[in-house]
Design a protein around this motif. Sequence first.
Motif, PDB file in Angstrom:
ATOM      1  N   THR A 368       0.847  -1.192   0.000  1.00 26.89           N
ATOM      2  CA  THR A 368       0.000   0.000   0.000  1.00 26.89           C
ATOM      3  C   THR A 368       0.878   1.235   0.000  1.00 26.89           C
ATOM      4  OG1 THR A 368      -0.076  -0.071   2.407  1.00 26.89           O
ATOM      5  CG2 THR A 368      -1.868  -1.150   1.214  1.00 26.89           C
ATOM      6  N   PRO A 369       0.362   2.356  -0.488  1.00 29.64           N
ATOM      7  CA  PRO A 369       1.173   3.570  -0.509  1.00 29.64           C
ATOM      8  C   PRO A 369       1.633   3.975   0.886  1.00 29.64           C
ATOM      9  CG  PRO A 369      -0.790   3.810  -1.871  1.00 29.64           C
ATOM     10  CD  PRO A 369      -0.948   2.532  -1.104  1.00 29.64           C
ATOM     11  N   SER A 370       2.762   4.644   0.924  1.00 28.61           N
ATOM     12  CA  SER A 370       3.305   5.130   2.189  1.00 28.61           C
ATOM     13  C   SER A 370       2.379   6.173   2.797  1.00 28.61           C
ATOM     14  CB  SER A 370       4.690   5.732   1.942  1.00 28.61           C
ATOM     15  OG  SER A 370       5.137   6.427   3.072  1.00 28.61           O
ATOM     16  N   SER A 371       2.410   6.253   4.123  1.00 27.33           N
ATOM     17  CA  SER A 371       1.621   7.286   4.794  1.00 27.33           C
ATOM     18  C   SER A 371       2.145   8.674   4.452  1.00 27.33           C
ATOM     19  CB  SER A 371       1.656   7.065   6.312  1.00 27.33           C
ATOM     20  OG  SER A 371       3.006   7.048   6.773  1.00 27.33           O
ATOM     21  N   ASN A 372       3.414   8.732   4.060  1.00 26.33           N
ATOM     22  CA  ASN A 372       3.987   9.987   3.584  1.00 26.33           C
ATOM     23  C   ASN A 372       3.704  10.078   2.087  1.00 26.33           C
ATOM     24  OD1 ASN A 372       5.634  12.022   2.578  1.00 26.33           O
ATOM     25  ND2 ASN A 372       7.264  11.634   4.082  1.00 26.33           N
ATOM     26  N   ILE A 378       8.396   0.439  -1.947  1.00 25.98           N
ATOM     27  CA  ILE A 378       8.880  -0.542  -2.911  1.00 25.98           C
ATOM     28  C   ILE A 378       8.706  -1.950  -2.366  1.00 25.98           C
ATOM     29  CG2 ILE A 378      11.256  -0.466  -2.033  1.00 25.98           C
ATOM     30  CD1 ILE A 378      12.198  -0.850  -4.942  1.00 25.98           C
ATOM     31  N   ALA A 379       8.357  -2.857  -3.242  1.00 24.51           N
ATOM     32  CA  ALA A 379       8.338  -4.286  -2.923  1.00 24.51           C
ATOM     33  C   ALA A 379       8.908  -5.023  -4.125  1.00 24.51           C
ATOM     34  CB  ALA A 379       6.924  -4.762  -2.619  1.00 24.51           C
ATOM     35  N   ILE A 380       9.657  -6.068  -3.865  1.00 26.26           N
ATOM     36  CA  ILE A 380      10.322  -6.820  -4.932  1.00 26.26           C
ATOM     37  C   ILE A 380       9.841  -8.260  -4.872  1.00 26.26           C
ATOM     38  CG2 ILE A 380      12.538  -7.536  -5.896  1.00 26.26           C
ATOM     39  CD1 ILE A 380      13.781  -5.124  -4.390  1.00 26.26           C
ATOM     40  N   ARG A 381       9.324  -8.748  -5.982  1.00 25.15           N
ATOM     41  CA  ARG A 381       8.824 -10.111  -6.057  1.00 25.15           C
ATOM     42  C   ARG A 381       9.475 -10.820  -7.245  1.00 25.15           C
ATOM     43  NH1 ARG A 381       7.574  -8.214  -1.915  1.00 25.15           N
ATOM     44  NH2 ARG A 381       5.466  -7.807  -1.110  1.00 25.15           N
ATOM     45  N   VAL A 399       5.920  -0.606  -7.114  1.00 23.55           N
ATOM     46  CA  VAL A 399       5.975   0.711  -6.475  1.00 23.55           C
ATOM     47  C   VAL A 399       4.551   1.092  -6.112  1.00 23.55           C
ATOM     48  CG1 VAL A 399       6.545   3.145  -6.755  1.00 23.55           C
ATOM     49  CG2 VAL A 399       8.057   1.388  -7.710  1.00 23.55           C
ATOM     50  N   ASN A 400       4.314   1.220  -4.815  1.00 24.39           N
ATOM     51  CA  ASN A 400       2.961   1.469  -4.311  1.00 24.39           C
ATOM     52  C   ASN A 400       1.975   0.422  -4.840  1.00 24.39           C
ATOM     53  OD1 ASN A 400       3.943   3.694  -2.959  1.00 24.39           O
ATOM     54  ND2 ASN A 400       3.337   5.139  -4.558  1.00 24.39           N
ATOM     55  N   GLY A 401       2.461  -0.824  -4.907  1.00 26.64           N
ATOM     56  CA  GLY A 401       1.603  -1.936  -5.275  1.00 26.64           C
ATOM     57  C   GLY A 401       1.432  -2.158  -6.753  1.00 26.64           C
ATOM     58  N   THR A 479      10.177  11.119 -11.085  1.00 27.35           N
ATOM     59  CA  THR A 479      11.201  10.771 -10.101  1.00 27.35           C
ATOM     60  C   THR A 479      10.521  10.158  -8.881  1.00 27.35           C
ATOM     61  OG1 THR A 479      12.677  12.521 -10.844  1.00 27.35           O
ATOM     62  CG2 THR A 479      12.997  11.705  -8.598  1.00 27.35           C
ATOM     63  N   LEU A 480      11.104   9.072  -8.362  1.00 30.71           N
ATOM     64  CA  LEU A 480      10.533   8.385  -7.207  1.00 30.71           C
ATOM     65  C   LEU A 480      11.428   8.591  -5.995  1.00 30.71           C
ATOM     66  CD1 LEU A 480       9.549   4.997  -8.915  1.00 30.71           C
ATOM     67  CD2 LEU A 480       8.030   6.912  -8.362  1.00 30.71           C
ATOM     68  N   HIS A 481      10.805   8.830  -4.850  1.00 31.05           N
ATOM     69  CA  HIS A 481      11.526   9.017  -3.594  1.00 31.05           C
ATOM     70  C   HIS A 481      11.099   7.909  -2.630  1.00 31.05           C
ATOM     71  CE1 HIS A 481      12.796  13.261  -4.521  1.00 31.05           C
ATOM     72  NE2 HIS A 481      11.780  13.120  -5.368  1.00 31.05           N
ATOM     73  N   PHE A 482      12.077   7.183  -2.071  1.00 34.00           N
ATOM     74  CA  PHE A 482      11.802   6.115  -1.115  1.00 34.00           C
ATOM     75  C   PHE A 482      12.469   6.443   0.220  1.00 34.00           C
ATOM     76  CE2 PHE A 482      12.196   4.186  -5.352  1.00 34.00           C
ATOM     77  CZ  PHE A 482      10.975   3.539  -5.482  1.00 34.00           C
ATOM     78  N   ASP A 483      11.842   6.007   1.296  1.00 37.68           N
ATOM     79  CA  ASP A 483      12.499   6.066   2.593  1.00 37.68           C
ATOM     80  C   ASP A 483      13.690   5.112   2.554  1.00 37.68           C
ATOM     81  OD1 ASP A 483      12.239   6.670   5.714  1.00 37.68           O
ATOM     82  OD2 ASP A 483      12.671   4.527   5.440  1.00 37.68           O
TER      83      ASP A 483
END
Length: 615
Positions: A368-372, A378-381, A399-401, A479-483
């Motif tokens: 699910t999308p970040s609270s921010n 990100i998730a990797i499968r 990215v966000n599912g 552009t994507l920003h990740f924690d």
Amino acid sequence: MSDVGAPKASEQVTLLEHVTLLHAAHPDGPLPEGGRPYPDAAQRARLPHSDEPFAVRQRRLIEVVTSIYEAEPSPERAGAMLVAALTSQRAEPRLAGWLAQEVASFDPGWRRRVGRELAYDGGERGMVGVGLALLSGVASPEDTAPVRLLGLLSRDFGQLAIRVLRHVPGAGGDLVWLAERSDPTRHAQAVEALCDLAEPVTHAWLLREGVRLDGPSTAAARRVAETVGLADLLDGEEIPPDVVEQAGRLLLAMTQRGAGSAELRDYTDAASALVRFSRAAARMNATLDRYAMIMALLADLHTGQAATLAWPDRELALVRTALDRLLDQSAWADCLADAARSGNPDTYRRACWATQLRTTLRQTPPVTPSSNDFRARIAIRVSVPDPAHRGTVETRILVNGRHLCAEAFTAGPAEQPENLLGPDHPLHADVEPHEVRLAQTDCTEGCCGALFVTIERRGDEVIWRSWRNPDCPGLDLPTLHFDAAEYDAEVARAEADHSWEWPARTVARLVRARLREQPDLLARWDCAAGWVAAGPPDTSRVEVSYFHPARPRGGDDLWLQFVAVIDLPANDPEDMRDEIVRRITDSDPRRPQWLAGGSAEAAQAYGFDWPPRRS
């Protein structure tokens, strides 16, 4: 000149007579060796080969046909002139491929009469090829029987025959007849032609036989779905179970990339067809094939093309839930349990794949999308295809599912996990930016493109920016920003997770690591390791490539590539690794039977016989 069925003047065996006899002996399938050797083999052997480029020879053939048409309006005399001209040169059927377009403005009657004479009375393959090219667009229903017979000589005349038949109204049955007796390539071409004709009488066959998983016809899956009205077929209460299964296979084929781009996102009715399939799937009895089909669709609904469709609110979740609950029913659960107990290794392996995939999908729900709102998650499968079918193992980055590559790049699969999750750690983020390839086409990136992104670390963030596709200069992705902490943890988890591997893939990874950690094992033979690959899931085969010399000094230096193919009985993966490394490195690995690449010059320089060309 001879019309259809008229006796020929020549005593030479025609190709039509040749194929008629072969078909009588093999009525239900492709002809052995595609109908070769032809009766003109001895005659052609006496003709000189040409070293001229293909385009030059093609243009010469077009000029010969055009000049005779302009000089001789009489079909009878023109036919004789063409026979004489084509007999004296080595005209190849593939040269006639573009001829149909060039003669489109010729008088239809002239083309029909001359085309029939050359195609049906011709005893030489170039003559028959020109005849079929002349018939394209002007043939009538009486031509379909001899044309489809010539199409059985698939290597030379399959595509030409299909081109003729696709322009004959009512020839759908003839195209089906030819497709059923053709090799996979011609089968796919016939399916495309049937979609062009769109004759309702062929729709049931197209749904049932039009797309063969793993074959080139998967590229036509979307066209077949559109032609037969797939979504409408699934809209009802009394849908036959076989139609449900055929629809599921067709939807699955649209997610495959083996024969080209996955086309599910381009199918306008994809979401509604999947919804209706999920409702109708319970009409099928449980079998392992059907269980595997549903599992593959479920995987795509979670991490593939299907997950990126424009779904109405909650519709995607409802489809996933419906299919998941179906597999929970006792008949389906028992089917999988029986397969897992099977003594057949293929059945057992497939059951293990389905079990592992289902567990993975349940344990890793969509991100699910970040609270921010500013930062993505990100998730990797790792996606592993059904072992009963060919396919590519992909590293799917969500990215966000949502499957990032499936949305941004549809020309080929995402990179394999060895390339993104291997010891070089390309997904690791550093202060120094670096570019990573996330996906590429099935051919090469230089041919049809690839998807690149630049990764860098800035403080407590990881940034993906500067997206690039060499085949799409105008690519514009945000552009994507990740924690950074979340990003690092997910990449580390994915790199450490090898649960998706089958035994040979595990052994290949261990061999790759050993040769990387101990380069001297090959270096003492002046060799350097290349790629290491696992065989299909139904084998214990591992292929190890390496180069000699170990360090060529420049781009013009001579080098040879060797590929050791080793198939061991299943055993402990580490023991198998040790045995493979021992077989390759305990003695000189530069063995003639493993020579696979380089050049004749390099082989001569290093004392090897260059492998002969395959005939």
